[in-house]
Design a protein around this motif. Structure first.
Motif, PDB file in Angstrom:
ATOM      1  N   LEU B 499       0.951  -1.178   0.166  1.00  0.00           N
ATOM      2  CA  LEU B 499      -0.119  -0.050  -0.021  1.00  0.00           C
ATOM      3  C   LEU B 499       1.014   1.195   0.049  1.00  0.00           C
ATOM      4  O   LEU B 499       0.618   2.205  -0.895  1.00  0.00           O
ATOM      5  CB  LEU B 499      -0.935  -0.083   1.198  1.00  0.00           C
ATOM      6  N   GLU B 502       2.441   1.834  -3.203  1.00  0.00           N
ATOM      7  CA  GLU B 502       1.712   2.332  -4.217  1.00  0.00           C
ATOM      8  C   GLU B 502       1.469   3.847  -4.093  1.00  0.00           C
ATOM      9  O   GLU B 502       1.167   4.628  -5.171  1.00  0.00           O
ATOM     10  CB  GLU B 502       0.447   1.783  -3.994  1.00  0.00           C
ATOM     11  N   ARG B 503       1.535   4.489  -2.865  1.00  0.00           N
ATOM     12  CA  ARG B 503       1.354   5.910  -2.349  1.00  0.00           C
ATOM     13  C   ARG B 503       2.553   6.495  -2.420  1.00  0.00           C
ATOM     14  O   ARG B 503       2.847   7.570  -1.826  1.00  0.00           O
ATOM     15  CB  ARG B 503       0.654   6.009  -1.096  1.00  0.00           C
ATOM     16  N   ASP B 532      -8.037   8.807   1.396  1.00  0.00           N
ATOM     17  CA  ASP B 532      -8.438   7.638   1.847  1.00  0.00           C
ATOM     18  C   ASP B 532      -7.507   6.596   2.479  1.00  0.00           C
ATOM     19  O   ASP B 532      -7.686   5.340   2.565  1.00  0.00           O
ATOM     20  CB  ASP B 532      -9.149   6.773   0.733  1.00  0.00           C
ATOM     21  N   PHE B 533      -6.263   7.101   2.693  1.00  0.00           N
ATOM     22  CA  PHE B 533      -5.048   6.445   3.143  1.00  0.00           C
ATOM     23  C   PHE B 533      -5.491   5.478   4.328  1.00  0.00           C
ATOM     24  O   PHE B 533      -5.295   4.219   4.399  1.00  0.00           O
ATOM     25  CB  PHE B 533      -3.794   7.233   3.236  1.00  0.00           C
ATOM     26  N   ASN B 535      -8.209   5.061   5.984  1.00  0.00           N
ATOM     27  CA  ASN B 535      -9.510   3.974   5.557  1.00  0.00           C
ATOM     28  C   ASN B 535      -8.736   2.596   4.982  1.00  0.00           C
ATOM     29  O   ASN B 535      -9.174   1.371   5.401  1.00  0.00           O
ATOM     30  CB  ASN B 535     -10.452   4.353   4.759  1.00  0.00           C
ATOM     31  N   GLU B 536      -8.108   2.890   4.075  1.00  0.00           N
ATOM     32  CA  GLU B 536      -7.366   1.487   3.291  1.00  0.00           C
ATOM     33  C   GLU B 536      -6.616   1.043   4.190  1.00  0.00           C
ATOM     34  O   GLU B 536      -6.497  -0.205   4.272  1.00  0.00           O
ATOM     35  CB  GLU B 536      -6.750   2.169   2.035  1.00  0.00           C
ATOM     36  N   SER B 539      -8.655  -1.104   6.533  1.00  0.00           N
ATOM     37  CA  SER B 539      -9.175  -2.215   5.931  1.00  0.00           C
ATOM     38  C   SER B 539      -8.322  -3.260   5.609  1.00  0.00           C
ATOM     39  O   SER B 539      -8.499  -4.277   5.868  1.00  0.00           O
ATOM     40  CB  SER B 539     -10.100  -1.788   4.841  1.00  0.00           C
ATOM     41  N   ILE B 540      -6.786  -2.958   5.162  1.00  0.00           N
ATOM     42  CA  ILE B 540      -5.873  -4.251   4.693  1.00  0.00           C
ATOM     43  C   ILE B 540      -5.437  -4.869   6.200  1.00  0.00           C
ATOM     44  O   ILE B 540      -4.768  -5.797   5.824  1.00  0.00           O
ATOM     45  CB  ILE B 540      -4.901  -3.630   3.632  1.00  0.00           C
ATOM     46  N   LYS B 672     -13.953  10.200  -2.749  1.00  0.00           N
ATOM     47  CA  LYS B 672     -13.745   8.726  -2.638  1.00  0.00           C
ATOM     48  C   LYS B 672     -12.739   8.237  -3.679  1.00  0.00           C
ATOM     49  O   LYS B 672     -12.230   7.010  -3.611  1.00  0.00           O
ATOM     50  CB  LYS B 672     -14.887   7.874  -2.622  1.00  0.00           C
ATOM     51  N   SER B 674      -9.162   8.736  -5.281  1.00  0.00           N
ATOM     52  CA  SER B 674      -8.077   9.393  -4.863  1.00  0.00           C
ATOM     53  C   SER B 674      -7.210   9.598  -6.043  1.00  0.00           C
ATOM     54  O   SER B 674      -6.743   8.649  -6.707  1.00  0.00           O
ATOM     55  CB  SER B 674      -7.071   8.650  -3.782  1.00  0.00           C
TER      56      SER B 674
END
Lengths: 484, 674
Positions: B499, B502-503, B532-533, B535-536, B539-540, B672, B674
């Motif tokens: 993640l 990716e960012r 949304d970082f 939240n992401e 969730s992961i 929502k 990004s």
């Protein structure tokens, strides 16, 4: 007032419909150019004297059972009761109905405006025994007077009447029948909960024709669940073959609180998709036009001269009486709806008799509201919105604002601008300066929606006009304005 | 701030209050003679600011009895949900400052948004009195134990407010570092620890929630040792829920945390901790008296603005405004000085006696805005209402920057700068909850810097302000970055690394706190975490990740402006600035999302994403086929009319670009992506 002047001219002048161009256009030119000046002088532009209704709607709510799509105020009698003359629910209701008619306040003596149209709607009016229908007509005649040649329509359902009953109705004066066929497929009739089958449909058509009812309509419903285009085509074909003078094509609306409302959502299987449903509409428009029916209103088609005069009262924003359960009248500028439940209705009639309620208005209405009604109703018709009378009621800038808003849709073919002679004005020739020169050839005289694309999007287009009217700075509070 | 509702509740209680008044207690002595856990019968109405002064015996509080040696100023710091607010409630109850079970839970979190989110946004202070025997003996030896004055300074926990936190901590000499006995050290624990550590504060570790079945205090002790070098034997074990171990806390505060070091004889210097706007009193400042003495009626000045005021009303928060007429060295309280807006009351400012020469306290900084977004009235005609709401709210939250801006799509609105994401969220929520404003906010953006070939530089706070086809070539762009701290159970390391890369994250540190938890530090572009970082990340990691960040430097990046066009017309409010490697993906996502939220209209709509004049993604919405009412007879007119009017109203609420109507939902949905 309408009938006596235009009917003969109408018959004489009606040309054979244009083979490929919108046939109703040619027709309505004659139809309306003749009636327009009359109406203007008579009523709409004389705010001091609101016109008295010359039409009456009578609600006869009885049905054997409720259809799955129906959210009307009805009384289901049960399938066993075919002997409706013995049913006290029916005779009692008719009694209250007549009391309502009698108790209704009228401003002018009966002789001045006898009724020119009467419409028995339902429910299933054909379930009511002719003797009771007769008492209603008699009550109307005593109260308001009834023209010799008044249009008296009745909604009739297959399987609820035989030749004898039909003849009796005709003898009472019923001269227009609206036959609730809905579909020519057994499975569709069953799935929408109709109380009759295809056999009864054919029988009923035979009865109506054999009894010499010249002016009759087949009512169809498009976009039923699981209706295929083959089925729809068959229904249209069989309708045309039975040669009614009028065809009403209703698009099924899924209403809340109905069985369909619980089962289905518009556009989702088994309901036809939006595209399919639009195709059904276009198919009806094409097939019926090819069979020489004029598409004179969004869901109405007729042979020349067989427009439903009663319904036109609604679309012209003219006043009308209404009597019976759940019915809505438009008298003195007030749209008044009666209670939808029998007990409430009886209370209402008693209050009316005691002078505790008044179902008519004082003639005072908001200008913008009237403008919206006029636009909404007249754009449903092939004749469209008469800008001359609209301008006289609401002013030149009102007309300009509408022309401005619709211009892009003239370009995309959803809206048509017509001149005084009802010729289509090409977009290149549009020049608003002509508006101020009333006698110029190229003045836009009518706005109408195109058939079928514009009609198909009528909600969008009318809502657009509402937005325009809403933004008007001020509006003269004319007491009445009629769509002409 | 909900005072209206409080006032109404107060009225209902007034009979009850007057009844109690007639009993004529001396609240202070009463409290002292009863034990710590006894139910204190102080005449206190926790719901009321207005009434607290009238029901209290004013002479009861004589601050001159509390020289600095008998004062302790401390704060509680913790990761979110580790029990900070509940612990604060218990301490207030324990000292009789609020009556047990009578105050609303999370007493110090006054805003609705604070309660809902379990966070603290505004600093709050509360003064408590606590009898403690210094020698450890109880009162039986006949010698009266001294009364201590304890100031609990509740600070925001979130990084967005780290400046406010640092100012609050500057008024303290020690902190309670609260750690959840099951969750252990989390990212915010780390951040807060370092803030306290760097301020040279005495740290009292409190391992809370030991009543939980999964509590493992020994593991947490080991973490505290390995992460912060805190002696495991210093840790207090508590459960704010059951009350277990709470009795050790205040003695530890008094014993371990030093008294405030200020000098009473020096000229007055006060640190401004936070400020509030009150309908009746105007601006109320929370202050800590560092040196000297403040008396009612004193003329005071602000070092930051140079403006002068008169101390009209001063007192302590006990826990509501309680006038004392004086504040002495080391004490914390409030000042009402006739300030008209909280913009005059800058957090971290030094307040001193007018016409004295003092050295301002160190560390004052103006607010730095890291996240910007456009705020527009949902209904275009509501601009004045929104303007009013924002004015009122910024009265209470001066750290938001507000400038007017105009969008072709959304009309008149505001560009607001926030300290960070949470701050922005909280601001939106307060606008809606406290002022009933309905807003459309544009995708948040960060302040980029673009340099052009003529050497000029442009700070871009609104992507729309960057020309799509600039005359001057862009030669370089910079974006702000943050240093992010992420703590996760070790099984999620792989997913989190994916993640973060990716960012466009750059790893700075990677270690293990103990056998189960990994600790990572990354440099991340702020833009990448704006939407949304978190939240992401949650969730992961099934919600186990904890995340915190601090501002870092600008870095050079390859940035492009991404325009969204509807039927060829650019929608200014939808323009974004993205990294060039992501432009295609974002463009595709945005057009796909818009396709799902824009309704079909009477014509075909093309949605395009473009960089300059180059279209990189495209979707079309086919024309509507049918919208018609089947019948319209006499009885239908009114109903159909209403239906069409509703449709018209629906259209009116939409935003229009060219001929395309855009539902407000579209702007929310874009947030929502990004």
């Amino acid at each position: 007032m309408l009938k006596s002047t235009f009917t003969p001219i109408f018959w004489v002048l009606t040309p054979k419909p244009n083979p490929q161009n919108i046939p109703s256009k040619a027709l309505t030119r004659n139809f309306f150019t003749n009636s327009t000046p009359l109406v203007r002088h008579n009523a709409s532009l004389n705010p001091a004297t609101p016109s008295t209704p010359a039409s009456a709607y009578i609600h006869l709510p009885f049905c054997r059972k409720r259809c799955h799509y129906c959210d009307f105020p009805i009384v289901a009698l049960g399938s066993a009761s075919t002997q409706t003359h013995l049913d006290p629910r029916v005779s009692n209701y008719i009694n209250w109905l007549c009391r309502e008619i009698t108790a209704t306040k009228v401003n002018q003596p009966a002789s001045s405006t006898p009724l020119q149209t009467v419409y028995f709607g339902g429910g299933t009016p054909s379930l009511v025994p002719p003797a009771l229908v007769s008492s209603v007509l008699e009550t109307l005649r005593v109260k308001f007077g009834l023209c010799e040649d008044a249009e008296i329509s009745m909604e009739m359902d297959p399987g609820t009447f035989d030749a004898e009953k039909m003849r009796e109705m005709v003898a009472l004066g019923v001269n227009r029948v609206s036959l609730g066929v809905q579909a020519f497929q057994e499975e569709l009739l069953r799935s929408c909960g109709r109380a009759h089958g295809v056999l009864e449909v054919h029988e009923a058509i035979g009865v109506v024709k054999s009894c010499g009812v010249e002016n009759w309509s087949v009512d169809l419903i498009a976009s039923l669940p699981r209706q295929s285009s083959e089925m729809w085509e068959e229904s249209l074909r069989l309708t045309i073959e039975s040669q009614p003078t009028h065809v009403s094509v209703y698009d099924l609306q899924i209403e809340q609180g109905t069985k369909f409302g619980r089962l289905y959502s518009p556009g989702e299987f088994p309901m036809p998709s939006e595209t399919q449903s639009a195709e059904f509409y276009k198919m009806a428009s094409r097939m019926l036009s090819d069979a020489n029916y004029n598409h004179y209103e969004i869901s109405s088609y007729c042979k020349s001269g067989y427009e439903c005069k009663h319904n036109f009262i609604y679309w012209k924003n003219k006043p009308f009486y209404a009597f019976g359960l759940g019915s809505a009248s438009f008298v003195g500028g007030l749209r008044f709806s009666r209670p939808r439940k029998v007990n409430d209705y009886i209370n209402f009639v008693q209050n009316l008799e005691n002078g505790l309620v008044d179902s008519s208005g004082d003639g005072h209405i908001q200008g913008k509201d009237t403008a919206m009604d006029v636009v909404m109703l007249s754009l449903r018709t092939a004749q469209g919105l008469d800008l001359r009378s609209f301008q006289e009621s609401f002013g030149g800038s009102a007309v300009l604002s509408l022309l401005e808003a619709y211009k892009p849709y003239v370009e995309s073919g959803l809206v048509v601008y017509l001149d005084e002679q009802r010729r289509t004005i090409r977009i290149d020739d549009l020049n608003y300066s002509f508006l101020n020169k009333p006698n110029t050839e190229k003045r836009v005289a009518y706005i109408r929606l195109s058939d079928p694309e514009g009609f198909l999007l009528s909600n969008e287009l009318i809502a657009l006009a509402f937005g325009v009217i809403d933004s008007w700075k001020d509006c003269f509070p004319y007491q009445e304005a009629e769509a002409t | 701030m909900g005072y209206l509702s409080k006032a109404s509740r107060t009225l209902r209680q007034s009979n009850y209050l007057s009844l109690l008044c007639s009993l004529n207690f001396n609240p202070l002595t009463n409290r002292i003679t009863h034990g710590r856990f006894s139910v204190t019968r102080e005449l206190f109405c926790p719901q009321s600011r207005q009434y607290s002064t009238t029901t209290r015996d004013k002479s009861a509080i004589d601050l001159s009895q509390y020289p600095p040696e008998l004062v302790r100023n401390f704060s509680i710091i913790a990761h979110v949900d580790h029990g900070k607010s509940t612990l604060a409630d218990r301490l207030l109850e324990l000292t009789g400052t609020i009556k047990k079970g009578h105050g609303q839970p999370q007493y110090l979190d006054k805003l609705q948004v604070e309660r809902e989110r379990g966070i603290t946004v505004k600093a709050q202070t509360a003064t408590m009195f606590y009898k403690h025997s210094v020698n450890g003996d109880d009162c039986s030896d006949g010698k009266e134990s001294p009364n201590f004055l304890l100031n609990l300074i509740d600070t925001p926990g979130h990084v967005d407010f780290s400046y406010e936190v640092s100012r609050s901590l500057a008024a303290c000499q020690g902190v309670l570092l609260v750690v959840d006995a099951a969750q252990g050290v989390q990212a915010q624990t780390v951040a807060n620890f370092y803030l306290a550590f760097e301020s040279n504060l005495m740290i009292v570790p409190v391992i809370n929630k030991i009543d939980q079945p999964t509590a493992d205090p020994d593991r947490v002790k080991a973490q505290l040792k390995s992460m912060f070098d805190l002696d495991p034997s210093d840790a207090l074990l508590t459960s704010a829920k059951t009350g277990e171990g709470l009795e050790q806390i205040l003695p530890a505060v008094i014993k371990r945390i030093p008294a405030p070091p200020g000098r009473s004889e020096s000229p007055l210097r006060m640190l401004l901790l936070d400020s509030y706007y009150d309908e009746y009193k105007g601006v109320i400042c929370h202050v800590a008296v560092v040196d000297g003495i403040l008396r009612k009626g004193d003329k005071i000045s602000s070092a930051a603005t140079g403006q002068s005021y008169e101390a009209l009303d001063i007192g302590i928060m006990h826990p509501e405004l309680t006038p004392t007429g004086i504040l002495l060295t080391g004490q914390v309280g409030y000042v009402v000085s006739g300030m008209r807006s909280t913009k005059e009351a800058r957090v971290g400012d030094t307040i001193y006696h007018t016409r004295t020469a003092v050295e301002p306290l160190p560390g004052f900084k103006p607010a730095k805005h890291m996240v910007f977004s456009g705020l527009y009235p949902a209904d275009g005609s509501d601009f004045e209402a929104l303007n009013h709401a924002i004015e009122r709210l910024t009265c209470n939250d001066a750290s938001v920057s507000v400038t007017k801006e105009t969008s072709t799509a959304l009309g008149l609105g505001f560009r607001c700068g926030f300290l960070g994401l949470l701050h922005m969220d909280v601001f939106h929520q307060r606008l809606e909850q406290e002022y009933g404003a309905h807003v459309i906010s544009t995708v948040p953006t960060v302040p980029y810097i673009f340099e052009f070939s003529d050497g000029s530089k442009l700070e871009v706070q609104n992507p729309a302000s960057l020309p799509s086809n600039p005359k001057q070539k862009v030669t370089a762009c910079w974006e702000p970055t943050v240093i992010a701290t992420i703590i996760i159970p070790s099984e999620y390391v792989g997913a989190v690394i994916t993640l973060v890369s990716e960012r466009r994250g750059q790893q700075l540190e990677y270690s293990f706190i103990d056998s189960q938890r990994a600790f990572m530090k990354y440099r991340l572009p702020l833009r990448e975490i704006v939407v949304d970082f978190y939240n992401e990340l949650k969730s992961i990691t099934s919600g186990y990740a904890s995340f915190d960040y601090e501002d870092s430097d600008y870095q050079q990046a390859d940035l492009v402006k991404l325009d969204i066009l509807l039927n060829g017309q650019p929608v200014d409010a939808m323009a974004t600035i993205v990294h060039s490697t992501k432009a295609y993906r974002v463009g595709r996502e945005l057009t796909e999302k818009l396709k799902t939220v824009i309704d079909r209209q009477m014509f075909e709509i093309t949605i395009q994403a473009a960089i300059g004049s180059k279209v990189i993604a495209r979707e079309t919405i086919s024309a509507m086929r049918k919208n018609v009412l089947a019948k319209c007879y006499g009885g239908d007119v009114t109903r159909k009319r209403k239906l069409l009017e509703k449709q018209k109203e629906g259209k009116k609420r939409m935003k229009r670009v060219g001929s395309v109507d855009i539902p407000q939902e579209a702007f929310h949905q874009l947030l929502k992506v990004s």
